[in-house]
Design a protein around this motif. Structure first.
Motif, PDB file in Angstrom:
ATOM      1  N   HIS A   1       0.955  -1.221  -0.067  1.00 11.67           N
ATOM      2  CA  HIS A   1       0.073  -0.063   0.188  1.00 11.67           C
ATOM      3  C   HIS A   1       0.784   1.135  -0.107  1.00 11.67           C
ATOM      4  CE1 HIS A   1      -3.366   2.753   0.972  1.00 11.67           C
ATOM      5  NE2 HIS A   1      -2.831   3.047   1.999  1.00 11.67           N
ATOM      6  N   PHE A   2       2.141   1.263   0.830  1.00  9.27           N
ATOM      7  CA  PHE A   2       2.822   2.384   1.026  1.00  9.27           C
ATOM      8  C   PHE A   2       3.424   2.498  -0.417  1.00  9.27           C
ATOM      9  CE2 PHE A   2       7.424   3.415   1.566  1.00  9.27           C
ATOM     10  CZ  PHE A   2       7.430   4.701   2.196  1.00  9.27           C
ATOM     11  N   VAL A   3       3.948   1.320  -1.214  1.00 12.72           N
ATOM     12  CA  VAL A   3       4.500   1.590  -2.652  1.00 12.72           C
ATOM     13  C   VAL A   3       3.582   2.054  -3.686  1.00 12.72           C
ATOM     14  CG1 VAL A   3       5.413   0.029  -4.519  1.00 12.72           C
ATOM     15  CG2 VAL A   3       6.358  -0.170  -1.861  1.00 12.72           C
ATOM     16  N   ARG A   4       2.365   1.495  -3.366  1.00 13.44           N
ATOM     17  CA  ARG A   4       1.304   2.238  -4.602  1.00 13.44           C
ATOM     18  C   ARG A   4       1.384   3.653  -4.432  1.00 13.44           C
ATOM     19  NH1 ARG A   4      -1.409  -2.561  -3.343  1.00 13.44           N
ATOM     20  NH2 ARG A   4      -2.644  -1.547  -1.786  1.00 13.44           N
ATOM     21  N   ARG A   5       1.231   4.216  -3.111  1.00 14.75           N
ATOM     22  CA  ARG A   5       1.140   5.751  -2.834  1.00 14.75           C
ATOM     23  C   ARG A   5       2.351   6.386  -3.508  1.00 14.75           C
ATOM     24  NH1 ARG A   5      -0.762   7.707   3.041  1.00 14.75           N
ATOM     25  NH2 ARG A   5      -0.835   9.542   1.641  1.00 14.75           N
ATOM     26  N   LEU A   6       3.491   5.807  -3.263  1.00 17.30           N
ATOM     27  CA  LEU A   6       4.656   6.559  -3.790  1.00 17.30           C
ATOM     28  C   LEU A   6       4.675   6.446  -5.337  1.00 17.30           C
ATOM     29  CD1 LEU A   6       7.404   5.184  -1.738  1.00 17.30           C
ATOM     30  CD2 LEU A   6       6.391   7.133  -1.289  1.00 17.30           C
ATOM     31  N   VAL A   7       4.084   5.237  -6.014  1.00 10.34           N
ATOM     32  CA  VAL A   7       4.035   5.325  -7.341  1.00 10.34           C
ATOM     33  C   VAL A   7       3.117   6.211  -7.818  1.00 10.34           C
ATOM     34  CG1 VAL A   7       3.309   3.891  -9.252  1.00 10.34           C
ATOM     35  CG2 VAL A   7       4.895   2.808  -7.511  1.00 10.34           C
ATOM     36  N   ARG A   8       1.842   6.537  -7.319  1.00 10.63           N
ATOM     37  CA  ARG A   8       0.828   7.444  -7.749  1.00 10.63           C
ATOM     38  C   ARG A   8       1.425   8.863  -7.839  1.00 10.63           C
ATOM     39  NH1 ARG A   8      -2.845   4.080  -5.050  1.00 10.63           N
ATOM     40  NH2 ARG A   8      -2.931   5.575  -3.138  1.00 10.63           N
ATOM     41  N   ALA A   9       2.210   9.304  -6.668  1.00  4.37           N
ATOM     42  CA  ALA A   9       2.902  10.517  -6.527  1.00  4.37           C
ATOM     43  C   ALA A   9       3.909  10.633  -7.486  1.00  4.37           C
ATOM     44  CB  ALA A   9       3.217  10.852  -5.071  1.00  4.37           C
ATOM     45  N   GLY A  10       4.563   9.810  -7.881  1.00  5.47           N
ATOM     46  CA  GLY A  10       5.563   9.742  -9.036  1.00  5.47           C
ATOM     47  C   GLY A  10       6.942   9.755  -8.059  1.00  5.47           C
ATOM     48  N   VAL A  11       6.950   9.476  -6.981  1.00  7.92           N
ATOM     49  CA  VAL A  11       8.200   9.221  -6.167  1.00  7.92           C
ATOM     50  C   VAL A  11       9.083   8.187  -6.501  1.00  7.92           C
ATOM     51  CG1 VAL A  11       8.983   9.045  -3.766  1.00  7.92           C
ATOM     52  CG2 VAL A  11       7.074  10.589  -4.310  1.00  7.92           C
ATOM     53  N   LEU A  12       8.263   7.176  -6.972  1.00  4.54           N
ATOM     54  CA  LEU A  12       8.629   5.763  -7.192  1.00  4.54           C
ATOM     55  C   LEU A  12       8.514   5.464  -8.777  1.00  4.54           C
ATOM     56  CD1 LEU A  12      10.564   3.723  -5.822  1.00  4.54           C
ATOM     57  CD2 LEU A  12       8.308   2.313  -5.440  1.00  4.54           C
ATOM     58  N   VAL A  13       9.417   5.040  -9.725  1.00  4.10           N
ATOM     59  CA  VAL A  13       9.200   4.853 -10.886  1.00  4.10           C
ATOM     60  C   VAL A  13       9.689   3.401 -11.250  1.00  4.10           C
ATOM     61  CG1 VAL A  13       8.672   7.247 -11.456  1.00  4.10           C
ATOM     62  CG2 VAL A  13      11.082   6.113 -12.008  1.00  4.10           C
ATOM     63  N   ARG A  14       9.370   2.883 -12.417  1.00  2.00           N
ATOM     64  CA  ARG A  14      10.177   1.573 -13.136  1.00  2.00           C
ATOM     65  C   ARG A  14      10.803   1.935 -14.247  1.00  2.00           C
ATOM     66  NH1 ARG A  14       6.770  -3.471 -13.933  1.00  2.00           N
ATOM     67  NH2 ARG A  14       8.773  -4.724 -13.651  1.00  2.00           N
ATOM     68  N   ASP A  15      11.848   1.628 -14.662  1.00  2.00           N
ATOM     69  CA  ASP A  15      12.511   1.479 -16.068  1.00  2.00           C
ATOM     70  C   ASP A  15      11.840   0.383 -16.779  1.00  2.00           C
ATOM     71  OD1 ASP A  15      14.214   0.808 -18.370  1.00  2.00           O
ATOM     72  OD2 ASP A  15      15.561   2.431 -17.374  1.00  2.00           O
ATOM     73  N   LEU A  16      11.098   0.765 -17.770  1.00  2.00           N
ATOM     74  CA  LEU A  16      10.278  -0.411 -18.308  1.00  2.00           C
ATOM     75  C   LEU A  16      11.320  -1.249 -19.359  1.00  2.00           C
ATOM     76  CD1 LEU A  16       7.096   1.516 -19.382  1.00  2.00           C
ATOM     77  CD2 LEU A  16       7.491  -0.046 -17.314  1.00  2.00           C
ATOM     78  N   VAL A  17      12.312  -0.524 -19.981  1.00  2.00           N
ATOM     79  CA  VAL A  17      12.985  -1.497 -20.568  1.00  2.00           C
ATOM     80  C   VAL A  17      13.821  -2.436 -19.751  1.00  2.00           C
ATOM     81  CG1 VAL A  17      15.330  -1.554 -21.944  1.00  2.00           C
ATOM     82  CG2 VAL A  17      13.769   0.489 -22.139  1.00  2.00           C
ATOM     83  N   VAL A  18      14.185  -2.249 -18.560  1.00  2.00           N
ATOM     84  CA  VAL A  18      14.985  -3.116 -17.479  1.00  2.00           C
ATOM     85  C   VAL A  18      13.795  -4.147 -17.427  1.00  2.00           C
ATOM     86  CG1 VAL A  18      15.988  -3.577 -14.943  1.00  2.00           C
ATOM     87  CG2 VAL A  18      16.544  -1.548 -16.935  1.00  2.00           C
ATOM     88  N   ALA A  19      12.809  -3.748 -17.006  1.00  2.00           N
ATOM     89  CA  ALA A  19      11.688  -4.756 -16.342  1.00  2.00           C
ATOM     90  C   ALA A  19      11.337  -5.819 -17.679  1.00  2.00           C
ATOM     91  CB  ALA A  19      10.258  -3.924 -16.209  1.00  2.00           C
TER      92      ALA A  19
END
Length: 238
Positions: free
Chosen positions: A121-139
């Motif tokens: 839940h904490f991670v989802r909030r960070l993602v929604r706020a743009g604090v945490l992102v993924r590099d889609l190429v790496v993924a």
């Protein structure tokens, strides 16, 4: 007495693992190499603290504060904090300011302090706020997919998103897998062949560098205190 670990996998694509531990009667432990970075929260002498702990490229001895509880989120490869270049914390960490038992300061804002049960839940909030992102190429590459980029471009994505080259990640993950298999009773000869080591000395050098233990020590001392040494998942690296 020692360091008691509990850990679980996660269904979040941003999270590799969630863990918690408590120290008791142990003042040092072996911190094994890892390609992942962690957000670690702990309480020491009644004071809540938190830090971003970077990838570790070799095993080292780490101090363990007495009677301390720890909680950590180990993030999936390719998950990044845009405001913190991961290269700055490779083989190091960044302690976060203004941490209390209820909140922490991250990227210019206060966030409720996460725990073992609400990490996603904490991670989802960070993602929604743009604090945490993924590099889609790496993924995508790690999932075994293909990308329309040169090998050099893919490697640049890995270094920017993980702080490490894909070759270093491969070496670390292979050593962790070898250590786990040795603890489970696999023979040195079998895993040397199965994991693609050239010979026994090649395996020995890898274990010494990344795990801080010899094959014999891992087999004879399966309960020795090393940091969160679980079976890594196989990654498809370029």
């Amino acid at each position: 007495m020692g360091l008691e670990f509990e850990d679980r996998s996660s269904e979040s694509p941003y999270v590799e693992r969630v863990w918690r531990s408590r120290s008791a009667g142990l003042d040092r432990m072996t911190s094994v190499a890892t390609a992942h970075w962690n957000l670690v929260v702990w309480e020491e002498a009644g004071q809540a603290r938190a830090a971003v702990q970077g990838p570790e490229t070799r095993a080292s001895m780490a101090p363990v504060p007495p009677d301390t509880t720890f909680f950590g989120i180990r993030f999936a490869l390719g998950t990044t904090l845009p405001w913190l270049p991961i290269q700055q914390v490779v083989d190091g960490d960044l302690e976060l300011p203004d941490v209390t038992r209820r909140r922490l300061w991250l990227d210019g804002a206060h966030w409720p302090l996460p725990d073992y049960d609400n990490a996603e839940h904490f991670v989802r909030r960070l993602v929604r706020a743009g604090v945490l992102v993924r590099d889609l190429v790496v993924a995508l590459v790690l999932d075994g997919g293909t990308v329309e980029l040169s090998i050099r471009s893919v490697r640049r994505h890995f270094v920017r998103a993980t702080g490490l080259t894909s070759e270093t990640i491969r070496q670390i993950e292979r050593a962790r897998q070898a250590a786990s298999l040795l603890r489970d009773g696999s023979s040195i000869g079998d895993l040397t062949h199965d994991l693609g080591y050239f010979d026994h000395p090649h395996l020995a050098r890898s274990l010494s560098r990344f795990i801080g233990r010899t094959a014999t020590q891992l087999r004879r001392q399966p309960q020795d205190q090393v940091s969160l040494l679980y079976k890594p998942w196989p990654a498809a690296l370029p």
